[in-house]
Structure formats: C-alpha cells, structure tokens
Design a protein around this motif. Structure first.
Motif, short mmCIF file in Angstrom:
data_model
loop_
_atom_site.label_atom_id
_atom_site.label_comp_id
_atom_site.label_asym_id
_atom_site.label_seq_id
_atom_site.Cartn_x
_atom_site.Cartn_y
_atom_site.Cartn_z
N VAL A 32 -27.01 23.83 -38.23
CA VAL A 32 -27.04 22.44 -37.77
C VAL A 32 -26.35 22.39 -36.41
O VAL A 32 -25.24 22.89 -36.26
CB VAL A 32 -26.31 21.50 -38.76
N LEU A 33 -27.04 21.82 -35.43
CA LEU A 33 -26.46 21.59 -34.12
C LEU A 33 -26.32 20.10 -33.92
O LEU A 33 -27.28 19.36 -34.14
CB LEU A 33 -27.36 22.16 -33.02
N GLY A 34 -25.15 19.66 -33.54
CA GLY A 34 -24.91 18.24 -33.35
C GLY A 34 -24.36 17.95 -31.97
O GLY A 34 -23.50 18.67 -31.47
N ALA A 35 -24.88 16.91 -31.35
CA ALA A 35 -24.42 16.49 -30.02
C ALA A 35 -24.98 15.10 -29.73
O ALA A 35 -25.82 14.59 -30.46
CB ALA A 35 -24.88 17.47 -28.95
N GLY A 80 -32.07 22.05 -18.70
CA GLY A 80 -31.47 23.21 -18.05
C GLY A 80 -30.21 22.89 -17.27
O GLY A 80 -29.59 23.77 -16.69
N ALA A 81 -29.80 21.63 -17.27
CA ALA A 81 -28.59 21.23 -16.55
C ALA A 81 -27.32 21.62 -17.30
O ALA A 81 -26.25 21.69 -16.70
CB ALA A 81 -28.61 19.72 -16.31
N GLN A 82 -27.42 21.86 -18.60
CA GLN A 82 -26.26 22.22 -19.42
C GLN A 82 -26.58 23.50 -20.18
O GLN A 82 -27.59 23.58 -20.87
CB GLN A 82 -25.93 21.10 -20.41
N ASN A 83 -25.72 24.50 -20.05
CA ASN A 83 -25.85 25.73 -20.83
C ASN A 83 -25.39 25.44 -22.25
O ASN A 83 -24.30 24.90 -22.44
CB ASN A 83 -25.00 26.82 -20.19
N PRO A 84 -26.20 25.76 -23.27
CA PRO A 84 -25.81 25.44 -24.65
C PRO A 84 -24.54 26.16 -25.10
O PRO A 84 -23.75 25.61 -25.86
CB PRO A 84 -27.01 25.85 -25.49
N ILE A 85 -24.32 27.38 -24.63
CA ILE A 85 -23.11 28.11 -25.02
C ILE A 85 -21.88 27.44 -24.42
O ILE A 85 -20.86 27.26 -25.09
CB ILE A 85 -23.21 29.59 -24.63
N THR A 86 -21.97 27.02 -23.18
CA THR A 86 -20.87 26.30 -22.54
C THR A 86 -20.63 24.97 -23.25
O THR A 86 -19.49 24.57 -23.46
CB THR A 86 -21.17 26.06 -21.05
N ALA A 87 -21.71 24.29 -23.63
CA ALA A 87 -21.57 23.02 -24.35
C ALA A 87 -20.82 23.25 -25.66
O ALA A 87 -19.95 22.45 -26.04
CB ALA A 87 -22.94 22.40 -24.61
N TYR A 88 -21.13 24.33 -26.36
CA TYR A 88 -20.44 24.65 -27.61
C TYR A 88 -18.96 24.97 -27.35
O TYR A 88 -18.07 24.46 -28.03
CB TYR A 88 -21.13 25.84 -28.29
N MET A 89 -18.71 25.78 -26.35
CA MET A 89 -17.33 26.20 -26.06
C MET A 89 -16.45 25.05 -25.57
O MET A 89 -15.23 25.09 -25.76
CB MET A 89 -17.33 27.36 -25.08
N LYS A 146 -18.79 19.99 -26.68
CA LYS A 146 -19.85 18.99 -26.55
C LYS A 146 -20.94 19.19 -27.59
O LYS A 146 -21.66 18.26 -27.92
CB LYS A 146 -20.48 19.06 -25.16
N LEU A 147 -21.08 20.43 -28.08
CA LEU A 147 -22.11 20.80 -29.05
C LEU A 147 -21.43 21.37 -30.28
O LEU A 147 -20.64 22.31 -30.17
CB LEU A 147 -23.07 21.83 -28.45
N ARG A 148 -21.71 20.79 -31.44
CA ARG A 148 -21.13 21.23 -32.71
C ARG A 148 -22.15 22.12 -33.40
O ARG A 148 -23.33 21.82 -33.43
CB ARG A 148 -20.81 20.01 -33.56
N VAL A 149 -21.68 23.24 -33.98
CA VAL A 149 -22.56 24.16 -34.70
C VAL A 149 -21.99 24.39 -36.09
O VAL A 149 -20.81 24.70 -36.24
CB VAL A 149 -22.69 25.51 -33.96
N GLU A 150 -22.84 24.22 -37.09
CA GLU A 150 -22.48 24.51 -38.48
C GLU A 150 -23.50 25.50 -39.02
O GLU A 150 -24.69 25.27 -38.91
CB GLU A 150 -22.51 23.25 -39.34
N GLY A 151 -23.02 26.58 -39.61
CA GLY A 151 -23.93 27.55 -40.21
C GLY A 151 -24.02 28.83 -39.41
O GLY A 151 -23.11 29.20 -38.68
N ARG A 172 -34.81 27.05 -41.23
CA ARG A 172 -34.82 25.69 -40.66
C ARG A 172 -33.53 25.42 -39.90
O ARG A 172 -32.46 25.84 -40.30
CB ARG A 172 -34.97 24.66 -41.77
N ALA A 173 -33.67 24.71 -38.81
CA ALA A 173 -32.53 24.26 -38.02
C ALA A 173 -32.62 22.75 -37.92
O ALA A 173 -33.71 22.18 -37.83
CB ALA A 173 -32.56 24.89 -36.63
N ARG A 174 -31.47 22.10 -37.96
CA ARG A 174 -31.44 20.65 -37.84
C ARG A 174 -30.63 20.26 -36.62
O ARG A 174 -29.51 20.73 -36.44
CB ARG A 174 -30.83 20.03 -39.11
N LEU A 175 -31.21 19.42 -35.79
CA LEU A 175 -30.50 18.85 -34.66
C LEU A 175 -30.05 17.46 -35.05
O LEU A 175 -30.88 16.63 -35.43
CB LEU A 175 -31.41 18.75 -33.43
#
Length: 99
Positions: A53-56, A67-76, A79-84, A23-26
C-alpha cells in the motif's frame, strides 16, 4: 467513482497492465484508492487486499507521475507512506514514473 480516481485509473491502467504481480493499492489522501494489478488499474476501497500500500496526497502522487518528484525521495522525506513488501513498492514506483 470520483473524477479524480477515474483519472488515476485511466492514467495508470495502461502502465500497470502486465507489469505487476499481486496487487498494489494507492491511497490518495481524502480522495480514495486505486488498485493496481497485472490486469491494470481499477477503483479500490481502503480495505481492499493488497501486497503493498502506498499512501500520499494527490499533489505528491501527481508530482511522482509527472516526474517532478522521485518516489524514493518522497518516501525518505515522509511524503509517501509504504506498507508491505518494499520490493513491490519499488516495482509500483516504476509504474508510477512510467519507467
């Protein structure tokens, strides 16, 4: 369930079905949560068990979905928080981008 969460569930349900193990939680800031699993998407709670868990903000998630934002760029860029599990986060990013 808020209309915004219902929209995420409707959009992500078909994309997630059969494509994710566990399971993944946004966590959509100030709006709530969406749980993704092999069965699809459903409204979640902030304490629902998840492997990743992805948070934004809503704006960041919408940009990723469109498609306007690359998720890896958002993380780096913070802008995008990742736990787990990061590998699961990459799988979820594929679901979000529709690839």
């Amino acid at each position: 369930m808020s209309p915004l969460i219902a929209e995420y569930v409707a959009t992500l349900g078909p994309r997630a079905t059969g494509r994710i193990r566990g399971r993944a939680r946004l966590e959509i800031a100030d709006h709530g949560s969406v749980l993704l699993s092999e069965a699809g998407a459903e409204p979640g709670t902030s304490d629902a068990a998840a492997d990743v868990v992805l948070g934004a903000s809503d704006a960041v998630f919408r940009a990723i979905l469109s498609g306007a934002q690359n998720p890896i760029t958002a993380y780096m860029t913070g802008k995008l928080r990742v736990e787990g599990n990061v590998q699961r986060a990459l799988k979820v990013s594929g679901i979000l981008t529709g690839s």
